[in-house]
Design a protein around this motif. Sequence first.
Motif, PDB file in Angstrom:
ATOM      1  N   PHE A  85     -77.652  26.968  33.692  1.00  0.00           N
ATOM      2  CA  PHE A  85     -78.826  26.858  33.906  1.00  0.00           C
ATOM      3  C   PHE A  85     -79.182  27.135  35.353  1.00  0.00           C
ATOM      4  CE2 PHE A  85     -77.073  22.595  33.880  1.00  0.00           C
ATOM      5  CZ  PHE A  85     -77.559  22.251  34.945  1.00  0.00           C
ATOM      6  N   GLU A  86     -80.631  27.285  35.673  1.00  0.00           N
ATOM      7  CA  GLU A  86     -80.976  27.781  37.036  1.00  0.00           C
ATOM      8  C   GLU A  86     -81.171  26.170  37.717  1.00  0.00           C
ATOM      9  OE1 GLU A  86     -83.967  30.635  37.679  1.00  0.00           O
ATOM     10  OE2 GLU A  86     -83.189  31.825  36.156  1.00  0.00           O
ATOM     11  N   LYS A 122     -83.636  25.331  39.446  1.00  0.00           N
ATOM     12  CA  LYS A 122     -84.743  24.857  39.384  1.00  0.00           C
ATOM     13  C   LYS A 122     -85.320  24.217  38.000  1.00  0.00           C
ATOM     14  CE  LYS A 122     -87.838  28.901  38.819  1.00  0.00           C
ATOM     15  NZ  LYS A 122     -88.251  29.021  37.695  1.00  0.00           N
ATOM     16  N   VAL A 123     -84.641  24.717  36.793  1.00  0.00           N
ATOM     17  CA  VAL A 123     -84.814  24.447  35.630  1.00  0.00           C
ATOM     18  C   VAL A 123     -84.711  22.712  35.577  1.00  0.00           C
ATOM     19  CG1 VAL A 123     -84.326  24.375  33.325  1.00  0.00           C
ATOM     20  CG2 VAL A 123     -84.521  26.377  34.594  1.00  0.00           C
ATOM     21  N   GLU A 177     -87.008  20.765  37.710  1.00  0.00           N
ATOM     22  CA  GLU A 177     -88.365  20.683  37.274  1.00  0.00           C
ATOM     23  C   GLU A 177     -88.262  19.580  35.992  1.00  0.00           C
ATOM     24  OE1 GLU A 177     -89.517  24.506  36.363  1.00  0.00           O
ATOM     25  OE2 GLU A 177     -90.013  25.227  38.356  1.00  0.00           O
ATOM     26  N   ALA A 178     -87.093  19.465  35.371  1.00  0.00           N
ATOM     27  CA  ALA A 178     -87.053  18.730  33.986  1.00  0.00           C
ATOM     28  C   ALA A 178     -86.946  17.118  34.701  1.00  0.00           C
ATOM     29  CB  ALA A 178     -85.808  18.892  33.445  1.00  0.00           C
ATOM     30  N   ILE A 191     -81.438  20.962  28.569  1.00  0.00           N
ATOM     31  CA  ILE A 191     -81.013  22.091  29.231  1.00  0.00           C
ATOM     32  C   ILE A 191     -79.813  22.804  28.867  1.00  0.00           C
ATOM     33  CG2 ILE A 191     -80.946  22.986  31.605  1.00  0.00           C
ATOM     34  CD1 ILE A 191     -82.312  20.640  32.559  1.00  0.00           C
ATOM     35  N   ASP A 228     -85.683  15.874  27.111  1.00  0.00           N
ATOM     36  CA  ASP A 228     -85.537  17.436  27.530  1.00  0.00           C
ATOM     37  C   ASP A 228     -84.137  17.650  27.216  1.00  0.00           C
ATOM     38  OD1 ASP A 228     -86.640  19.788  27.967  1.00  0.00           O
ATOM     39  OD2 ASP A 228     -87.638  19.070  29.846  1.00  0.00           O
ATOM     40  N   LYS A 285     -93.513  26.592  25.821  1.00  0.00           N
ATOM     41  CA  LYS A 285     -93.064  27.391  26.706  1.00  0.00           C
ATOM     42  C   LYS A 285     -91.310  27.358  26.401  1.00  0.00           C
ATOM     43  CE  LYS A 285     -95.474  25.718  30.355  1.00  0.00           C
ATOM     44  NZ  LYS A 285     -96.455  24.908  29.590  1.00  0.00           N
ATOM     45  N   SER A 286     -90.846  26.674  25.835  1.00  0.00           N
ATOM     46  CA  SER A 286     -89.153  26.787  25.744  1.00  0.00           C
ATOM     47  C   SER A 286     -88.929  25.831  24.275  1.00  0.00           C
ATOM     48  CB  SER A 286     -88.709  25.742  26.859  1.00  0.00           C
ATOM     49  OG  SER A 286     -89.064  24.547  26.604  1.00  0.00           O
TER      50      SER A 286
END
Length: 204
Positions: free
Chosen positions: A106-107, A109-110, A113-114, A102, A100, A187-188
């Motif tokens: 970034f927030e 929670k991002v 979650e990653a 980022i 992943d 989603k991303s």
Amino acid sequence: MGDYTVHIVDDEEAVRKSLAFLLSMNGFAVRVHISATDFLAFAPEVRNGCLVTDLRMPDMSGVDLLRNLQAAQAMMPAIVITGHGDVPMAVEAMRAGALDFIEKPFEDKVLIEAIERAAERLVQVPSGADDVSAIQARLNELTEREQQVLAGVVAGHGNKTIAYNLNISPRTVEVHRASVMSKMQAKSLPELVRMALTVKVGLT
């Protein structure tokens, strides 16, 4: 949270401290490393670890770190943190094995979650065959132009470059990109890149 440690590699002390604090407060076991070189020497000893690394560091880029980990057979689920506009380098990192990427800022929670997604790789081997056939089926739904746009995205090109290469307007590229994201059920951008790399889109 499971029995694993999140290893943070960043040359900036303030970033290391803030990431370590954030993750510790959320119940993760954390270890920080001041450089890619430092972590590379330590990596072969890691059991059940996830890696969070900056892409741009003075001693060795995040991409080179991942390649060296692969070469040393010390690879682990990895997330790369990238500055704005570093998508080509982030795509390169995913080719080198990152799960992943980022984009800053970034927030919280991002990132959390990653890491949780990465940690799932420690306990289960991804079911490759199903993934590949499902992604390939979605890929087959794309028009030829959409496939060309997707290949441009995976190559790390921005909309303007893709537009220039395909001789269409940047706005048209945006429309195609949105359609690709929808049809591929991504989603991303990192998820889209991951899918494309799974079925070897745009790889030479």
